[in-house]
Structures are given as structure tokens and as C-alpha cells.
Design an enzyme around this catalytic site. Sequence first.
Site, PDB file in Angstrom:
ATOM      1  CB  CYS A  75      -0.872   0.047   1.251  1.00  6.38           C
ATOM      2  SG  CYS A  75      -2.175  -1.174   1.322  1.00  6.38           S
ATOM      3  CE1 TYR A 108      -8.831   3.147 -13.555  1.00  9.38           C
ATOM      4  CE2 TYR A 108      -9.144   1.628 -15.383  1.00  9.38           C
ATOM      5  CZ  TYR A 108      -8.309   2.381 -14.587  1.00  9.38           C
ATOM      6  OH  TYR A 108      -6.959   2.366 -14.796  1.00  9.38           O
ATOM      7  NE  ARG A 116      -6.621   5.481 -19.185  1.00 12.40           N
ATOM      8  CZ  ARG A 116      -5.624   4.700 -19.613  1.00 12.40           C
ATOM      9  NH1 ARG A 116      -4.671   4.350 -18.800  1.00 12.40           N
ATOM     10  NH2 ARG A 116      -5.599   4.277 -20.865  1.00 12.40           N
TER      11      ARG A 116
END
Length: 122
Positions: A75, A108, A116
Site C-alpha cells: 500500500c 474502474y 480512464r
Amino acid sequence: MSVRGIRGAITVELNDKQQVLDATIELLHAIIAENGIVPDDVCSVFITVTNDLDEAFPAKAIRETSGWELVPLMCALEVPVIGSLERCIRFMLLVNTDKGQADIKHVYLGRASVLRPDLSQS
């Protein structure tokens, strides 16, 4: 076989531990479903969050998913660009696959589809 990157992103409504963990799993499952991958195919997963998400490590949700315990996870904070999408979790999965670059399906979800639109499915 080649190593390919699979991108994905999802947003949450609140900086809430459970929302972050649930959204992480939702995105992971969507990427798995779209690309037909299994944990043994995955080299690593790089996860970023925007700086307004500090209630949970998204990697925790993946690490606790059956079969994903040994997949390397990392992360980090997303670059804090002024005006960028808020409360967003992004993935970059590196996978071993026979698929060509054009056959990879990036995912997405929610408000992250603006990142995008050329790759987002309607």
C-alpha cells in the site's frame, strides 16, 4: 507467458474502515471476474489510496481473502494532485498470463470510471 499489469480503481463515500475494506474486495473480485485470474497467477498487487483515506489498509482485506495470503501486497499514498478524484483506491496487479496486452480488462468502478473512460466499461 508474460507478466501483464491490470489496473483498477474504486471510490468510497466516506473515510470509513469497513467501506475501504469492502470496496477493496469489490474491486478485487471484479478484476478477477473480468480477467479470469487466480491468486497463483498474481506476482504482486500495488495499492494506492488518496490521502483522505486513512482508516484502513486495503491490503488487509486482500490478505484475509482465502487463497491470497501469500500474494505480495503493498500500500502507498497516491500523488496528491490538486483537484484529483477523492476517496479513491487504485490497484496495479502484476499477473502471469498468456493474454496479450489488448486482451487485459481494466476495471474502474463507481466515480473512478472518470479516471480512464477509454478503459471503463459502461
